[in-house]
Design a protein around this motif. Structure first.
Motif, PDB file in Angstrom:
ATOM      1  N   MET A   1      -2.359  -0.964 -34.409  1.00  0.00           N
ATOM      2  CA  MET A   1      -1.302  -0.419 -33.552  1.00  0.00           C
ATOM      3  C   MET A   1      -0.503  -1.580 -32.952  1.00  0.00           C
ATOM      4  O   MET A   1      -1.038  -2.386 -32.185  1.00  0.00           O
ATOM      5  N   SER A   2       0.763  -1.702 -33.329  1.00  0.00           N
ATOM      6  CA  SER A   2       1.580  -2.820 -32.859  1.00  0.00           C
ATOM      7  C   SER A   2       2.060  -2.590 -31.430  1.00  0.00           C
ATOM      8  O   SER A   2       2.293  -1.455 -31.011  1.00  0.00           O
ATOM      9  N   VAL A   3       2.195  -3.674 -30.690  1.00  0.00           N
ATOM     10  CA  VAL A   3       2.667  -3.610 -29.304  1.00  0.00           C
ATOM     11  C   VAL A   3       4.181  -3.759 -29.302  1.00  0.00           C
ATOM     12  O   VAL A   3       4.731  -4.728 -29.836  1.00  0.00           O
ATOM     13  N   GLU A   4       4.862  -2.794 -28.672  1.00  0.00           N
ATOM     14  CA  GLU A   4       6.322  -2.845 -28.568  1.00  0.00           C
ATOM     15  C   GLU A   4       6.757  -3.732 -27.402  1.00  0.00           C
ATOM     16  O   GLU A   4       7.593  -4.619 -27.552  1.00  0.00           O
ATOM     17  N   ILE A   5       6.210  -3.481 -26.224  1.00  0.00           N
ATOM     18  CA  ILE A   5       6.583  -4.223 -25.017  1.00  0.00           C
ATOM     19  C   ILE A   5       5.336  -4.339 -24.148  1.00  0.00           C
ATOM     20  O   ILE A   5       4.426  -3.505 -24.247  1.00  0.00           O
ATOM     21  N   ALA A   6       5.271  -5.381 -23.322  1.00  0.00           N
ATOM     22  CA  ALA A   6       4.045  -5.604 -22.553  1.00  0.00           C
ATOM     23  C   ALA A   6       4.333  -6.403 -21.297  1.00  0.00           C
ATOM     24  O   ALA A   6       5.250  -7.240 -21.264  1.00  0.00           O
ATOM     25  N   LEU A   7       3.532  -6.144 -20.264  1.00  0.00           N
ATOM     26  CA  LEU A   7       3.436  -7.016 -19.101  1.00  0.00           C
ATOM     27  C   LEU A   7       2.218  -7.911 -19.292  1.00  0.00           C
ATOM     28  O   LEU A   7       1.153  -7.446 -19.688  1.00  0.00           O
ATOM     29  N   ARG A   8       2.381  -9.196 -19.006  1.00  0.00           N
ATOM     30  CA  ARG A   8       1.284 -10.146 -19.122  1.00  0.00           C
ATOM     31  C   ARG A   8       1.106 -10.865 -17.784  1.00  0.00           C
ATOM     32  O   ARG A   8       2.012 -11.562 -17.318  1.00  0.00           O
ATOM     33  N   ALA A   9      -0.055 -10.644 -17.161  1.00  0.00           N
ATOM     34  CA  ALA A   9      -0.393 -11.283 -15.878  1.00  0.00           C
ATOM     35  C   ALA A   9       0.743 -11.098 -14.874  1.00  0.00           C
ATOM     36  O   ALA A   9       1.088 -12.015 -14.125  1.00  0.00           O
ATOM     37  N   ALA A  10       1.306  -9.902 -14.832  1.00  0.00           N
ATOM     38  CA  ALA A  10       2.507  -9.641 -14.032  1.00  0.00           C
ATOM     39  C   ALA A  10       2.167  -9.462 -12.556  1.00  0.00           C
ATOM     40  O   ALA A  10       1.301  -8.662 -12.197  1.00  0.00           O
ATOM     41  N   ARG A  11       2.881 -10.190 -11.731  1.00  0.00           N
ATOM     42  CA  ARG A  11       2.792 -10.038 -10.286  1.00  0.00           C
ATOM     43  C   ARG A  11       4.190  -9.742  -9.738  1.00  0.00           C
ATOM     44  O   ARG A  11       5.170 -10.362 -10.156  1.00  0.00           O
ATOM     45  N   VAL A  12       4.252  -8.780  -8.820  1.00  0.00           N
ATOM     46  CA  VAL A  12       5.514  -8.415  -8.171  1.00  0.00           C
ATOM     47  C   VAL A  12       5.252  -8.318  -6.675  1.00  0.00           C
ATOM     48  O   VAL A  12       4.274  -7.685  -6.249  1.00  0.00           O
ATOM     49  N   ARG A  13       6.123  -8.927  -5.899  1.00  0.00           N
ATOM     50  CA  ARG A  13       5.998  -8.873  -4.444  1.00  0.00           C
ATOM     51  C   ARG A  13       7.221  -8.207  -3.850  1.00  0.00           C
ATOM     52  O   ARG A  13       8.347  -8.395  -4.308  1.00  0.00           O
ATOM     53  N   TYR A  14       6.985  -7.406  -2.826  1.00  0.00           N
ATOM     54  CA  TYR A  14       8.049  -6.879  -1.976  1.00  0.00           C
ATOM     55  C   TYR A  14       7.830  -7.493  -0.592  1.00  0.00           C
ATOM     56  O   TYR A  14       7.010  -7.019   0.197  1.00  0.00           O
ATOM     57  N   GLY A  15       8.519  -8.587  -0.302  1.00  0.00           N
ATOM     58  CA  GLY A  15       8.280  -9.283   0.950  1.00  0.00           C
ATOM     59  C   GLY A  15       6.856  -9.814   0.972  1.00  0.00           C
ATOM     60  O   GLY A  15       6.388 -10.463   0.028  1.00  0.00           O
ATOM     61  N   PRO A  16       6.095  -9.511   2.031  1.00  0.00           N
ATOM     62  CA  PRO A  16       4.720 -10.029   2.125  1.00  0.00           C
ATOM     63  C   PRO A  16       3.707  -9.229   1.304  1.00  0.00           C
ATOM     64  O   PRO A  16       2.552  -9.621   1.186  1.00  0.00           O
ATOM     65  N   LEU A  17       4.136  -8.095   0.731  1.00  0.00           N
ATOM     66  CA  LEU A  17       3.209  -7.209   0.029  1.00  0.00           C
ATOM     67  C   LEU A  17       3.290  -7.449  -1.479  1.00  0.00           C
ATOM     68  O   LEU A  17       4.387  -7.488  -2.056  1.00  0.00           O
ATOM     69  N   GLU A  18       2.136  -7.585  -2.108  1.00  0.00           N
ATOM     70  CA  GLU A  18       2.091  -7.727  -3.566  1.00  0.00           C
ATOM     71  C   GLU A  18       1.784  -6.374  -4.177  1.00  0.00           C
ATOM     72  O   GLU A  18       0.734  -5.778  -3.901  1.00  0.00           O
ATOM     73  N   ALA A  19       2.711  -5.866  -5.015  1.00  0.00           N
ATOM     74  CA  ALA A  19       2.570  -4.534  -5.602  1.00  0.00           C
ATOM     75  C   ALA A  19       1.822  -4.553  -6.922  1.00  0.00           C
ATOM     76  O   ALA A  19       1.171  -3.566  -7.278  1.00  0.00           O
ATOM     77  N   LEU A  20       1.925  -5.631  -7.683  1.00  0.00           N
ATOM     78  CA  LEU A  20       1.172  -5.796  -8.929  1.00  0.00           C
ATOM     79  C   LEU A  20       0.385  -7.085  -8.842  1.00  0.00           C
ATOM     80  O   LEU A  20       0.928  -8.133  -8.486  1.00  0.00           O
ATOM     81  N   HIS A  21      -0.898  -7.003  -9.215  1.00  0.00           N
ATOM     82  CA  HIS A  21      -1.799  -8.143  -9.052  1.00  0.00           C
ATOM     83  C   HIS A  21      -2.224  -8.673 -10.419  1.00  0.00           C
ATOM     84  O   HIS A  21      -3.333  -8.426 -10.884  1.00  0.00           O
ATOM     85  N   GLY A  22      -1.329  -9.373 -11.084  1.00  0.00           N
ATOM     86  CA  GLY A  22      -1.678  -9.955 -12.383  1.00  0.00           C
ATOM     87  C   GLY A  22      -1.930  -8.921 -13.459  1.00  0.00           C
ATOM     88  O   GLY A  22      -2.870  -9.039 -14.251  1.00  0.00           O
ATOM     89  N   LEU A  23      -1.060  -7.912 -13.528  1.00  0.00           N
ATOM     90  CA  LEU A  23      -1.271  -6.764 -14.412  1.00  0.00           C
ATOM     91  C   LEU A  23      -0.990  -7.108 -15.869  1.00  0.00           C
ATOM     92  O   LEU A  23       0.062  -7.650 -16.202  1.00  0.00           O
ATOM     93  N   ASP A  24      -1.952  -6.779 -16.743  1.00  0.00           N
ATOM     94  CA  ASP A  24      -1.750  -6.822 -18.193  1.00  0.00           C
ATOM     95  C   ASP A  24      -1.576  -5.390 -18.676  1.00  0.00           C
ATOM     96  O   ASP A  24      -2.472  -4.556 -18.512  1.00  0.00           O
TER      97      ASP A  24
END
Length: 226
Positions: A1-24
């Protein structure tokens, strides 16, 4: 099964809050993937990170192996990504007809009559064609937003709470339409939901997010009911 699109070790912050913690998060081609979780779990942020509407603090977005992390959302759209957010998914001051006419794939001469196919999917919109989109009910706006998505030739379709405000019958039709986009050779479809929707096609992948991290990954049929 081929991967079309992916997040790799994704982190997103909104100000002081981190919404994604290294998401694969790998998204296979021609497959329905569902992100589930409570409000604040990070499912909407994951969609926005894939779409490019929020920047990553760190990590990467890969599309068929190419790094598109710095590619703006409009450039990702030109490459074949369609994002339907939960809010502001239509042009409120334009009529329903004008919203459909502005959608890529609805231009005169598009084969075969793409706008008519969208209205066949949601015949409830036919009587509303002259109405400004801002005057529609929540469910009617979702139908219009999804009709626009159905018109858009896309390799990746991201939809945040597709059935929000819809009746059960229209919601069931909507999930069927989205599943059809992920036919063999079709689009990678990613849905963000609070809980798994009914009637998912066999092979649907499910990722449960909790506080920006993965709590479960597998086929939807493997997850025990909450």
């Amino acid at each position: 099964m081929s991967v079309e699109i992916a997040l790799r070790a994704a982190r997103v912050r909104y100000g002081p809050l981190e919404a994604l913690h290294g998401l694969d998060l790998p998204v296979p081609a021609a497959t329905v993937t569902v992100l589930v979780g409570r409000n604040g779990s990070g499912r909407t942020t994951a969609l926005r990170a894939l779409a490019g509407t929020v920047p990553l603090t760190s990590g990467r977005v890969l599309w068929r192996g190419a790094d598109v992390t710095r590619l703006h959302s409009h450039a990702r759209a030109r490459r074949g990504l369609c994002f339907v957010p939960d809010l502001r998914a239509v042009y409120a001051t334009l009529t329903v007809a004008e919203n459909l006419d502005l959608t890529p794939g609805a231009a005169p001469g598009a084969a075969p009559t793409a706008k008519e196919r969208a209205l066949a999917a949601y015949p409830e919109l036919v009587r509303l064609l002259a109405r400004p989109a801002g005057t529609l009910s929540g469910g009617e706006r979702r139908m219009l937003a999804l009709a626009r998505a159905l018109l858009t030739p896309a390799r990746v379709v991201l939809v945040d709470e597709p059935a929000l405000g819809m009746s059960p019958a229209v919601a069931a039709r909507t999930y069927g339409l989205l599943a059809a986009l992920a036919r063999p050779g079709g689009a990678a479809v990613v849905l963000a939901e609070q809980r798994p929707p009914p009637g998912l096609p066999p092979g649907t992948l499910l990722h449960e997010l909790r506080r920006g991290s993965l709590a479960f990954s597998g086929e939807a049929a493997e997850r025990a009911p909450a």
